[in-house]
Scaffold this motif. Structure first.
Motif, PDB file in Angstrom:
ATOM      1  N   ASN A 174      -5.198   0.163  19.177  1.00 39.38           N
ATOM      2  CA  ASN A 174      -6.499   0.158  19.882  1.00 39.38           C
ATOM      3  C   ASN A 174      -6.588  -1.205  21.045  1.00 39.38           C
ATOM      4  O   ASN A 174      -6.896  -2.119  20.420  1.00 39.38           O
ATOM      5  CB  ASN A 174      -7.765   0.225  19.522  1.00 39.38           C
ATOM      6  CG  ASN A 174      -8.937   0.212  20.180  1.00 39.38           C
ATOM      7  OD1 ASN A 174      -8.868   0.107  21.305  1.00 39.38           O
ATOM      8  ND2 ASN A 174      -9.968   0.087  19.546  1.00 39.38           N
ATOM      9  N   ALA A 191      -9.498  -3.498  20.720  1.00 37.37           N
ATOM     10  CA  ALA A 191      -9.733  -3.616  19.466  1.00 37.37           C
ATOM     11  C   ALA A 191     -10.726  -4.794  19.409  1.00 37.37           C
ATOM     12  O   ALA A 191     -11.888  -5.045  18.836  1.00 37.37           O
ATOM     13  CB  ALA A 191      -8.774  -3.703  18.440  1.00 37.37           C
ATOM     14  N   ASP A 240      -6.907   3.471  28.759  1.00 36.99           N
ATOM     15  CA  ASP A 240      -6.632   4.249  27.437  1.00 36.99           C
ATOM     16  C   ASP A 240      -8.003   5.238  27.375  1.00 36.99           C
ATOM     17  O   ASP A 240      -9.232   4.973  27.502  1.00 36.99           O
ATOM     18  CB  ASP A 240      -7.171   3.119  26.211  1.00 36.99           C
ATOM     19  CG  ASP A 240      -7.111   3.584  24.775  1.00 36.99           C
ATOM     20  OD1 ASP A 240      -6.307   4.750  24.855  1.00 36.99           O
ATOM     21  OD2 ASP A 240      -7.598   2.952  23.927  1.00 36.99           O
ATOM     22  N   ARG A 272      -2.461   8.168  19.985  1.00 38.23           N
ATOM     23  CA  ARG A 272      -3.023   8.344  18.519  1.00 38.23           C
ATOM     24  C   ARG A 272      -2.868   9.589  18.095  1.00 38.23           C
ATOM     25  O   ARG A 272      -3.340  10.706  18.912  1.00 38.23           O
ATOM     26  CB  ARG A 272      -4.325   7.808  18.492  1.00 38.23           C
ATOM     27  CG  ARG A 272      -4.562   6.382  18.409  1.00 38.23           C
ATOM     28  CD  ARG A 272      -5.768   5.730  17.990  1.00 38.23           C
ATOM     29  NE  ARG A 272      -6.231   5.762  16.469  1.00 38.23           N
ATOM     30  CZ  ARG A 272      -6.915   5.089  15.811  1.00 38.23           C
ATOM     31  NH1 ARG A 272      -7.949   4.652  16.548  1.00 38.23           N
ATOM     32  NH2 ARG A 272      -6.976   5.014  14.513  1.00 38.23           N
ATOM     33  N   PRO A 306      -7.062   9.577  21.633  1.00 32.77           N
ATOM     34  CA  PRO A 306      -6.811   8.341  22.582  1.00 32.77           C
ATOM     35  C   PRO A 306      -5.472   8.478  23.072  1.00 32.77           C
ATOM     36  O   PRO A 306      -4.443   8.619  22.328  1.00 32.77           O
ATOM     37  CB  PRO A 306      -6.981   7.240  21.717  1.00 32.77           C
ATOM     38  CG  PRO A 306      -7.893   7.630  20.281  1.00 32.77           C
ATOM     39  CD  PRO A 306      -7.236   9.567  20.031  1.00 32.77           C
TER      40      PRO A 306
END
Lengths: 311, 271
Positions: free
Chosen positions: A279, A282, B12, B50, B100
């Motif tokens: 991510n 993050a 993202d 993901r 994602p």
């Protein structure tokens, strides 16, 4: 604790001589030199950025494959690929300075002399807020973990760097030791201001069809959620033994809840590492999670959490 | 090496699966709604996906070459060969599910003059970026060479053929087309063209052979690499391959590539 809801908890984080606006730091090697995450991560909300490990000369790094996935984690064997400290200062650092975030330079040497020369070069360099002495890299043949496994060698390299710099001095500890407290004590005794823990656990993965290791170098460093309980335990052990020493806890932090767990164990700040691969925001999301936890619990200063585990 | 120009458009996003269509027992074509990615995607670029929005295993994202983008409905297509836990999970995702998706990432295929003949050399799911290229770039002549283990694995071959002037197939088992490697078809194909450029994507030995053949003939060749990726944005240095020349260096598949001029690759050091 306050009566009503806390709108925004006080996030200020004091790590000895290093004062940060938030407790969330990017861990070395996982955020490159920052610009790789341009547009994906708000650097101004981070406590600090720890850059990819630096060496005096450019380093090629290890042959690929360098990474592989393991259960709830990953192995890496990058081997400290970096452009060298001079190219870092000239080409990478200016972008980070523009982001208005303190920069922690992670330094690596094959000899004590190399660590000292790196420290001298970076001390007084505009934009560098602190040095992190990496004595725990498992992916190089010389230096790295060799220094971090033995308290006498730890004292030798950390003491020499201490004499070479006036910057706040962090030492990054390895979990691949019999007693991390012993190494922590050795580093603090010769002037380490802050301890970062943990670096990766040495691991291995084998492809059963080719009979070959999945990393070209054979072994590598395990990171990610798989190592979190080990990291929390080590932070707790070091905090219990050295309660005055500020700690940056890291190892598998994916969420604000993970970060709070490290803080309860005794970390004053946290490092976000492998999570950034999964991510890219993050570092921001972990901070949001800490804020949400603090608001929910009516905690006015996140520093109150540090070491407050109830045994 | 120049950075990919479209970098500011990287997002993202939560990509919603709209259609999941099995093309063979092990190939699934996924259509995701991801308007910002669809709007900026160029052939050769990829998304870092993901495979589950929750949980930590599998942990890392999986990179997939963009097989097509539809500006009208904001969708992208990803061709997935199910080989492990991550790709199996993708195959089981139901329409409506969101994952994602980071993209578009990486350096795309270069702009090639319209007048030059383009030869697309595809191996297995390496067809994905070449299909996107064939569908969106206009050339006077487009030739496709597409190989796989067997006819069943030559997915989307009809669609590729629709966008090309000529398409030749090859299979390891001889079930359709040439019985042998797709690279066996290269010498004759290149010999019959005036001023060709080759774009290749497939297994590394296939790309190495393609690059060697092109080099011998002085034909420009661009190859699109696959690698295990960590971050996908150039930070972790996990996905490198050897660069050509001295002093020795590595280049990042995710950021310097995935498309490389074949002359940039240190083929002799590649494992």
């Amino acid at each position: 604790m306050s009566e009503g809801p806390v709108l925004l908890p006080d996030l200020r984080t004091v790590l000895g001589p290093l004062e940060l606006r938030s407790p969330v730091i990017t861990a070395s090697g996982t955020c490159g030199y920052g610009s790789e995450y341009e547009g994906l991560l708000d650097f101004s909300r981070l406590g600090a950025v720890t850059v990819k490990g630096l060496t005096l000369q450019p380093r090629l790094g290890n042959p690929p494959p360098r990474i592989c996935e393991t259960p709830a984690g990953m192995l890496n064997s990058i081997g400290l690929e970096n452009p060298g400290v001079e190219a870092f200062i000239a080409e990478k650092l200016p972008w980070l300075i523009d982001q208005d975030v303190p920069v922690i330079a992670n330094i690596n040497g094959g000899t004590v002399e190399e660590y000292v020369r790196l420290a001298e070069r970076l001390t007084g360099c505009p934009g560098i807020a602190a040095l992190e002495v990496n004595i725990s890299c498992p992916n190089v043949d010389h230096g790295g973990l060799e220094f971090g496994k033995d308290p006498r060698q730890t004292a030798q390299v950390v003491g020499a760097v201490r004499s070479a710099t006036t910057l706040p001095l962090l030492v990054k500890l390895s979990p691949n030791v019999t007693s991390i407290v012993e190494i922590a004590q050795a580093a603090v005794d010769v002037g380490a201001d802050i301890l970062s823990l943990i670096n990766t656990l040495v691991g291995m993965s084998i492809d059963i069809f080719s009979h070959r290791p999945r990393l070209a170098r054979g072994i590598g460093g395990l990171s990610g959620p798989a190592i979190k309980p080990v990291a929390v335990r080590m932070v707790w052990e070091v905090h219990r033994a050295l309660p005055e020493v500020p700690l940056i806890g890291m190892g598998g932090i994916m969420t604000g809840a993970d970060a709070v767990e490290f803080m309860l164990a005794g970390a004053s700040a946290v490092g976000v590492g492998t999570a950034s691969f999964v991510n890219p925001s993050a570092g921001n999301d972990v901070l949001d999670g800490i804020i949400e936890y603090a608001r929910h619990r009516g905690i006015e200063r996140v520093a109150e959490l540090v070491g407050s585990v109830i045994l | 090496m120049p950075d990919d120009a479209s970098r500011p458009s990287i997002r993202d996003v939560r990509a919603e699966l709209q259609v999941s269509k099995w093309l063979s027992p092990i190939h699934v074509l996924l259509t995701f709604r991801a308007p910002t990615i669809a709007a900026h995607a160029q052939p050769g670029q990829f998304v870092h996906l993901r495979v589950s929005a929750f949980g930590n295993s599998p942990l890392l994202r999986r990179p997939f070459s963009i097989a097509g983008a539809n500006l009208a409905d904001g969708t992208i297509r990803l061709l997935v060969r199910t080989v492990g836990r991550g790709t199996f999970m993708l195959g089981e995702l139901f329409p409506g599910g969101e994952l994602p998706a980071l993209g578009p990432l990486g350096r795309p295929f270069p702009e090639i003059e319209k007048g030059r003949e383009v030869v697309l050399v595809a191996g297995g799911v390496g067809v994905a970026p070449l299909l996107f290229y064939a569908a969106t770039r206009d050339h006077d002549t487009k030739v496709a060479l597409y190989g796989a283990e067997a006819e069943l694995a030559l997915v989307l071959a009809d669609e590729l053929a629709e966008h090309c002037d000529r398409t030749q197939l090859a299979t390891d088992d001889g079930s359709v087309g040439h019985h042998g490697f797709v690279t066996d078809l290269l010498p004759e194909t290149l010999g019959g063209l005036r001023d060709p450029v080759v774009l290749a994507c497939g297994p590394r030995p296939m790309m190495a052979k393609t690059a060697a053949e092109c080099r011998t003939r002085g034909v420009p060749c661009y190859v699109s690499f696959e690698a295990w990726l960590g971050c996908g944005v150039g930070a972790c240095l996990g996905c490198v391959i050897p660069a050509a020349g001295e002093p020795r260096a590595y280049v990042r598949v995710c950021r310097d590539g995935p498309v490389f001029d074949a002359d940039e690759v240190g083929w002799d050091l590649l494992r």
